[in-house]
Design an enzyme around this catalytic site. Structure first.
Site, short mmCIF file in Angstrom:
data_model
loop_
_atom_site.label_atom_id
_atom_site.label_comp_id
_atom_site.label_asym_id
_atom_site.label_seq_id
_atom_site.Cartn_x
_atom_site.Cartn_y
_atom_site.Cartn_z
N TYR A 163 0.82 -1.20 0.00
CA TYR A 163 0.00 0.00 0.00
C TYR A 163 0.86 1.26 0.00
CZ TYR A 163 -3.67 3.31 1.28
OH TYR A 163 -4.54 4.37 1.29
N LYS A 167 1.26 4.29 -2.96
CA LYS A 167 1.04 5.71 -2.75
C LYS A 167 2.28 6.53 -3.12
CE LYS A 167 -3.20 5.28 -1.52
NZ LYS A 167 -4.29 5.79 -2.38
#
Length: 237
Positions: A163, A167
């Protein structure tokens, strides 16, 4: 303003049947936008759109065909797009560091990064017909190298490997595209720790989490581009 822009501004928000996406749609509708609520499931997306007076658009960001059909519909109905909010994303699995696999990483990147690029590429012709085109990429402080190295920040110890990597990729994609496409305002919004399913319902309100998104979406022709910010202001990349 071109003839194709008569009427309210047009916005598309992806991954918007709940949480941050749905609140973003609600706030843009309240600001006078005609908003298309993009979601994979009509069963969940249509009631969500009805609840905030938006238009449901079936959209799977991992599918070229789905994205092309959705963009073709907006092209037919309006001929342009003023705001694209790339919000659709997944958290991915939570594992011990040694247990993450290449498939884990690929799954998260395909939705969170490739999905954003798929939408931007498909929507560019419509955005270029707007007098004030804006792209808002929903990012996270977990993608900031500077915040990661600040041990007083939660970003230094939170988030999974796939994750956070997704980003960070979104941040660089935003910065590069903003420089290469100066006629389109492209920015990255950090929600902060927001109370959603993804955060285990920890953090500030969903309305607070959407502040940076809405700020970028409502910006005028002289608004920022290539900026990374949360609700309090700019962040270090």
């Amino acid at each position: 303003m071109s003839d194709t822009e008569i009427g309210p501004p047009i916005a598309l928000v992806t991954g918007a049947n709940k949480g941050i996406g749905l609140e973003t749609v609600r706030r843009l509708v309240d600001q006078g936008f005609r908003v298309y609520l993009g979601a994979r499931s009509a069963e969940r997306g249509q009631p969500a759109a009805d609840s905030v007076k938006a238009q449901f658009l079936q959209l799977d960001v991992t599918s070229d065909d789905s994205v092309q059909q959705a963009v073709a519909f907006i092209q037919k109905e309006h001929g342009h797009l003023d705001v694209l909010v790339n919000n659709a994303g997944i958290g991915g699995p939570r594992r011990e560091p040694q247990d993450y696999t290449a498939n884990d990483m690929a799954t998260v990147l395909m939705t969170n990064v490739v999905g954003y690029m798929r939408l931007i590429h498909a929507c560019l012709p419509l955005l270029e017909k707007s007098s004030n085109p804006r792209v808002v990429n929903v990012s996270s402080g977990l993608g900031s190298f500077a915040l990661f190295h600040d041990l007083d920040r939660i970003e230094s110890r939170a988030g999974t490997v796939p994750y956070a990597a997704s980003k960070a990729a979104i941040n660089m994609m935003t910065a590069r595209l903003a420089r290469l496409l100066p006629h389109i305002h492209i920015n990255a919004a950090d929600l902060g720790q927001t109370s959603t399913e993804l955060s285990g319902n920890q953090g500030h309100s969903i309305q607070d989490g959407t502040d940076a998104i809405v700020h970028f979406a409502l910006a005028g022709p002289d608004g920022p581009s290539g900026t990374y910010a949360d609700r309090t202001g700019e962040l270090p990349w």
